[in-house]
Motif scaffolding. Structure first.
Motif, PDB file in Angstrom:
ATOM      1  N   ALA A  14       6.890   6.212   0.975  1.00 52.53           N
ATOM      2  CA  ALA A  14       5.873   5.867  -0.023  1.00 52.53           C
ATOM      3  C   ALA A  14       5.369   4.445   0.226  1.00 52.53           C
ATOM      4  O   ALA A  14       6.136   3.487   0.161  1.00 52.53           O
ATOM      5  N   ASP A  15       4.077   4.330   0.534  1.00 54.57           N
ATOM      6  CA  ASP A  15       3.442   3.035   0.789  1.00 54.57           C
ATOM      7  C   ASP A  15       1.946   3.217   0.593  1.00 54.57           C
ATOM      8  O   ASP A  15       1.380   4.224   1.045  1.00 54.57           O
ATOM      9  N   PHE A  60      12.035   5.873   1.530  1.00 54.63           N
ATOM     10  CA  PHE A  60      11.589   4.532   1.879  1.00 54.63           C
ATOM     11  C   PHE A  60      10.443   4.205   0.928  1.00 54.63           C
ATOM     12  O   PHE A  60       9.368   4.802   1.010  1.00 54.63           O
ATOM     13  N   LEU A  61      10.667   3.247   0.021  1.00 52.89           N
ATOM     14  CA  LEU A  61       9.729   2.968  -1.060  1.00 52.89           C
ATOM     15  C   LEU A  61       9.163   1.554  -0.947  1.00 52.89           C
ATOM     16  O   LEU A  61       9.915   0.572  -0.944  1.00 52.89           O
ATOM     17  N   ASP A  62       7.840   1.460  -0.878  1.00 54.60           N
ATOM     18  CA  ASP A  62       7.188   0.157  -0.950  1.00 54.60           C
ATOM     19  C   ASP A  62       7.468  -0.442  -2.330  1.00 54.60           C
ATOM     20  O   ASP A  62       7.289   0.234  -3.356  1.00 54.60           O
ATOM     21  N   ILE A  63       7.911  -1.680  -2.366  1.00 53.95           N
ATOM     22  CA  ILE A  63       8.225  -2.292  -3.664  1.00 53.95           C
ATOM     23  C   ILE A  63       6.979  -2.432  -4.518  1.00 53.95           C
ATOM     24  O   ILE A  63       6.997  -2.194  -5.723  1.00 53.95           O
ATOM     25  N   ARG A  64       5.852  -2.816  -3.906  1.00 50.60           N
ATOM     26  CA  ARG A  64       4.618  -3.043  -4.665  1.00 50.60           C
ATOM     27  C   ARG A  64       3.604  -1.956  -4.331  1.00 50.60           C
ATOM     28  O   ARG A  64       2.983  -1.980  -3.280  1.00 50.60           O
ATOM     29  N   MET A  65       3.447  -1.007  -5.262  1.00 58.54           N
ATOM     30  CA  MET A  65       2.491   0.093  -5.100  1.00 58.54           C
ATOM     31  C   MET A  65       1.669   0.229  -6.371  1.00 58.54           C
ATOM     32  O   MET A  65       2.120  -0.150  -7.460  1.00 58.54           O
ATOM     33  N   PRO A  66       0.460   0.795  -6.270  1.00 59.44           N
ATOM     34  CA  PRO A  66      -0.313   1.091  -7.487  1.00 59.44           C
ATOM     35  C   PRO A  66       0.408   2.127  -8.337  1.00 59.44           C
ATOM     36  O   PRO A  66       1.163   2.953  -7.843  1.00 59.44           O
ATOM     37  N   GLY A  67       0.129   2.076  -9.619  1.00 55.73           N
ATOM     38  CA  GLY A  67       0.720   3.051 -10.545  1.00 55.73           C
ATOM     39  C   GLY A  67       2.121   2.682 -10.949  1.00 55.73           C
ATOM     40  O   GLY A  67       2.343   2.071 -11.999  1.00 55.73           O
ATOM     41  N   VAL A  86      10.815  -1.154   0.947  1.00 55.49           N
ATOM     42  CA  VAL A  86       9.931  -1.704   1.973  1.00 55.49           C
ATOM     43  C   VAL A  86       9.118  -2.819   1.323  1.00 55.49           C
ATOM     44  O   VAL A  86       8.552  -2.633   0.241  1.00 55.49           O
ATOM     45  N   THR A  87       9.053  -3.981   1.954  1.00 56.31           N
ATOM     46  CA  THR A  87       8.348  -5.118   1.362  1.00 56.31           C
ATOM     47  C   THR A  87       7.730  -5.995   2.426  1.00 56.31           C
ATOM     48  O   THR A  87       8.220  -6.069   3.546  1.00 56.31           O
ATOM     49  N   ALA A  88       6.631  -6.653   2.056  1.00 49.18           N
ATOM     50  CA  ALA A  88       5.999  -7.615   2.959  1.00 49.18           C
ATOM     51  C   ALA A  88       6.497  -9.021   2.676  1.00 49.18           C
ATOM     52  O   ALA A  88       6.105  -9.962   3.345  1.00 49.18           O
ATOM     53  N   TYR A  89       7.357  -9.168   1.693  1.00 47.69           N
ATOM     54  CA  TYR A  89       7.797 -10.489   1.250  1.00 47.69           C
ATOM     55  C   TYR A  89       9.311 -10.584   1.288  1.00 47.69           C
ATOM     56  O   TYR A  89      10.005  -9.703   0.796  1.00 47.69           O
ATOM     57  N   GLN A  90       9.820 -11.669   1.832  1.00 42.55           N
ATOM     58  CA  GLN A  90      11.265 -11.897   1.810  1.00 42.55           C
ATOM     59  C   GLN A  90      11.620 -12.636   0.525  1.00 42.55           C
ATOM     60  O   GLN A  90      12.043 -13.787   0.525  1.00 42.55           O
ATOM     61  N   ILE A 102      22.617  -1.124  -0.866  1.00 47.04           N
ATOM     62  CA  ILE A 102      21.293  -0.561  -0.626  1.00 47.04           C
ATOM     63  C   ILE A 102      20.613  -1.467   0.377  1.00 47.04           C
ATOM     64  O   ILE A 102      21.093  -2.560   0.656  1.00 47.04           O
ATOM     65  N   ASP A 103      19.484  -1.035   0.950  1.00 47.67           N
ATOM     66  CA  ASP A 103      18.896  -1.837   2.020  1.00 47.67           C
ATOM     67  C   ASP A 103      17.397  -1.976   1.850  1.00 47.67           C
ATOM     68  O   ASP A 103      16.784  -1.339   0.998  1.00 47.67           O
ATOM     69  N   TYR A 104      16.788  -2.814   2.687  1.00 46.30           N
ATOM     70  CA  TYR A 104      15.346  -2.996   2.696  1.00 46.30           C
ATOM     71  C   TYR A 104      14.890  -3.234   4.122  1.00 46.30           C
ATOM     72  O   TYR A 104      15.665  -3.601   4.996  1.00 46.30           O
ATOM     73  N   VAL A 105      13.599  -2.984   4.357  1.00 40.11           N
ATOM     74  CA  VAL A 105      12.976  -3.320   5.628  1.00 40.11           C
ATOM     75  C   VAL A 105      11.692  -4.082   5.333  1.00 40.11           C
ATOM     76  O   VAL A 105      11.063  -3.891   4.289  1.00 40.11           O
ATOM     77  N   LEU A 106      11.327  -4.942   6.264  1.00 41.32           N
ATOM     78  CA  LEU A 106      10.103  -5.720   6.120  1.00 41.32           C
ATOM     79  C   LEU A 106       8.950  -5.009   6.794  1.00 41.32           C
ATOM     80  O   LEU A 106       9.131  -4.253   7.731  1.00 41.32           O
ATOM     81  N   LYS A 107       7.763  -5.256   6.278  1.00 37.89           N
ATOM     82  CA  LYS A 107       6.576  -4.738   6.950  1.00 37.89           C
ATOM     83  C   LYS A 107       5.647  -5.906   7.319  1.00 37.89           C
ATOM     84  O   LYS A 107       5.600  -6.890   6.560  1.00 37.89           O
ATOM     85  N   PRO A 108       4.956  -5.823   8.477  1.00 40.96           N
ATOM     86  CA  PRO A 108       5.036  -4.733   9.442  1.00 40.96           C
ATOM     87  C   PRO A 108       6.470  -4.485   9.887  1.00 40.96           C
ATOM     88  O   PRO A 108       7.314  -5.355   9.827  1.00 40.96           O
ATOM     89  N   THR A 109       6.724  -3.260  10.319  1.00 42.13           N
ATOM     90  CA  THR A 109       8.087  -2.792  10.549  1.00 42.13           C
ATOM     91  C   THR A 109       8.875  -3.724  11.465  1.00 42.13           C
ATOM     92  O   THR A 109       8.458  -4.030  12.575  1.00 42.13           O
ATOM     93  N   ASP A 110      10.005  -4.158  10.950  1.00 45.37           N
ATOM     94  CA  ASP A 110      10.936  -5.001  11.707  1.00 45.37           C
ATOM     95  C   ASP A 110      11.975  -4.061  12.338  1.00 45.37           C
ATOM     96  O   ASP A 110      12.829  -3.533  11.629  1.00 45.37           O
ATOM     97  N   PRO A 111      11.918  -3.838  13.649  1.00 45.23           N
ATOM     98  CA  PRO A 111      12.833  -2.869  14.272  1.00 45.23           C
ATOM     99  C   PRO A 111      14.302  -3.188  14.061  1.00 45.23           C
ATOM    100  O   PRO A 111      15.116  -2.279  13.872  1.00 45.23           O
ATOM    101  N   VAL A 112      14.651  -4.467  14.093  1.00 45.46           N
ATOM    102  CA  VAL A 112      16.058  -4.850  13.926  1.00 45.46           C
ATOM    103  C   VAL A 112      16.555  -4.455  12.547  1.00 45.46           C
ATOM    104  O   VAL A 112      17.624  -3.851  12.391  1.00 45.46           O
ATOM    105  N   ARG A 113      15.780  -4.778  11.528  1.00 45.69           N
ATOM    106  CA  ARG A 113      16.170  -4.443  10.162  1.00 45.69           C
ATOM    107  C   ARG A 113      16.164  -2.931   9.959  1.00 45.69           C
ATOM    108  O   ARG A 113      17.028  -2.375   9.263  1.00 45.69           O
ATOM    109  N   LEU A 114      15.198  -2.235  10.569  1.00 47.73           N
ATOM    110  CA  LEU A 114      15.122  -0.784  10.417  1.00 47.73           C
ATOM    111  C   LEU A 114      16.324  -0.098  11.065  1.00 47.73           C
ATOM    112  O   LEU A 114      16.903   0.834  10.486  1.00 47.73           O
ATOM    113  N   VAL A 115      16.724  -0.552  12.248  1.00 48.80           N
ATOM    114  CA  VAL A 115      17.911   0.015  12.900  1.00 48.80           C
ATOM    115  C   VAL A 115      19.136  -0.183  12.024  1.00 48.80           C
ATOM    116  O   VAL A 115      19.965   0.719  11.857  1.00 48.80           O
TER     117      VAL A 115
END
Length: 252
Positions: A14-15, A60-67, A86-90, A102-115
């Motif tokens: 969801a993003d 995988f949920l974007d933290i900031r989404m409409p609605g 999933v977030t664009a902000y640290q 629980i975990d998070y990944v940064l966007k644009p996708t950070d491969p290290v964090r995603l692995v």
């Protein structure tokens, strides 16, 4: 090692940004080929609908989404779906994820964090997801307490310093704001909302009709009928304390 109960993990993404959603989908396909992408959502309400219909193992949920935000959607999940935010902000609150629940990944996708997130998910899929209640509380800080209030006094608008307030009193559709200088100022915010917003600023609800500044309490006494009453600094009124809130005054 994958759980036998989930031989092919089902994933919801969801993003609200299509390109970033596609990038995450492609990265997951490359790094976690045994997983199945079952649904994609562009906003929080769609994510909630799809999650209920598809019952994914992982979201995988974007933290900031409409609605609805990713945090709000995650609150609705039961004991089936593991969540990766999933977030664009640290943001500093994300440090809470490093506890490992629980975990998070940064966007644009950070491969290290995603692995790292995939490795954790693989290890957890055979166990129920953690209770998100405590973590959601950490990740959803209360809004900053205002330092002043805008109140109506007759036909005029007054700006009242919160530190001057002695107590708030519920009056029909309004809430009355009482200060040493003013007793007829009114705001539209319901008393129950003020009680939760201002507790961290040193205000206590003592009755369904009253919220008082703790620093203004001079004394608490019990009358002949056993009821508790507060005497206030800087004001002659005495305020009743209902049974529900008497625990605030231990020993009485």
């Amino acid at each position: 090692m994958m759980s036998l109960s989930t031989p092919r993990p089902r994933i919801l993404i969801a993003d609200d940004e299509p390109l970033l959603r596609a990038e995450l989908r492609q990265s997951l396909a490359a790094l976690w080929p045994e997983a199945e992408m079952v649904a994609e959502a562009a906003d929080g309400y769609e994510a909630l609908r799809l999650a209920r219909a598809m019952e994914p193992d992982v979201a995988f949920l974007d933290i900031r989404m409409p609605g609805l935000s990713g945090l709000e959607v995650a609150r609705t999940f039961g004991a089936r779906t593991h969540v990766v935010f999933v977030t664009a902000y640290q943001e500093h609150a994300l440090a809470a994820f490093d506890e490992g629940a629980i975990d998070y990944v940064l966007k644009p996708t950070d491969p290290v964090r995603l692995v790292r997130a995939i490795e954790r998910l693989r290890a957890r899929l055979g166990t129920p997801p953690p209770d998100l209640a405590r973590l959601m509380q950490q990740l959803s800080p209360k809004p900053a307490v205002p330092s002043w209030l805008q109140a109506t006094v007759g036909n005029a608008i007054h700006f009242i310093d919160l530190s001057d307030v002695i107590y708030f009193c519920s009056e029909f559709k309004y809430t009355r704001v009482v200060t040493p200088q003013q007793a007829e100022a009114h705001i539209r915010t319901p008393l129950k909302d003020l009680a939760s917003e201002l507790e961290d600023a040193g205000f206590w609800q003592i009755h369904r009709g009253y919220v008082v500044a703790v620093k203004r309490i001079a004394a608490v006494s019990r009358d002949a009928d056993g009821a508790l009453w507060l005497s206030l600094r800087g004001h002659a009124d005495k305020l009743p304390v209902s049974q529900r809130f008497q625990h605030r005054f231990k020993g009485m």
